[in-house]
Design a protein around this motif. Sequence first.
Motif: not given
Length: 213
Positions: A83-102
Motif C-alpha cells: 500500500g501507499s500514502i500520498d501526502t501533500i504540503d505547501l511547506n518545502e522547508e520541512l523536508q529535511p526533518i520529514i525525510h530524516k525520520y521517514w
Amino acid sequence: MNFINEAIEEYAESHTSAESALLYDLNRETHLNVLIPRMLSGHLQGRTLSMLSHMIRPKNILEIGTYTGYSALCMAEGLVENGSIDTIDLNEELQPIIHKYWDQSPFKDQINLHIGNALSIIPTLKKEYQLVFIDADKENYMAYYHLLFDLVPSGGYILADNVLWSGNVLEKPEEMSESTKAITAFNTFIQNDERVENILLPIRDGLTIIRKK
C-alpha cells in the motif's frame, strides 16, 4: 488548543499504547525545533490514526497537510502490503526533518511527498483512496472535501482534524474569525451530507470520522 481538561488528556495518554521510539523522537524534535509544534498530531491522536488505519486496512491513503510527517507514519502502520500514502504540503522547508525520520522507518518507500498546492495536486491523482486525512488550512476544508470525494469508494473513510478549533466553534457567529467560520460551515455541511455517516470525536482539537455510504 488545550481546551480539554489537561489532567483527563494526560490520563488518556497514560492508558494508550506508547508511540514508537522513532515517533517519540520526531515528536520531541518537532517541539524543540519547529514553529507551531501544536500542529503535530501527537501521541493520543497519532495512536488513534494508527488504530483507524489498522481497522480500515487501506491500500491507498491521501493526506492533506504533512507538517513534519508524524501522522503519515502513524497511518502507514495500517497499510496493506504494497500500500501507499500520498501526502501533500505547501511547506518545502520541512523536508529535511520529514525525510530524516521517514528514511528510518519501514514505510520509507510507501510514502510519497507532494510539495505544492493541494487544490492543484488532488485533481492529478489517479488513485482510489480508502482513507483520507484532511489537516491543512481550514478555509479550504470544503474545497478539499469536494475535490477528493469522488476519489473515495463507497465504504471509504475521510478524517478531518481540528474540527473543534480550540472550542472556538461555540463562539457567536459575529465574533468568529474567518477560520472558525470555515470550520463551522464544514461541520454543518458534513452533518447534513446524506452521502455519508459521520461522528465528531472530542480527541485533542476534534476529529471527525466520515464514512462514505
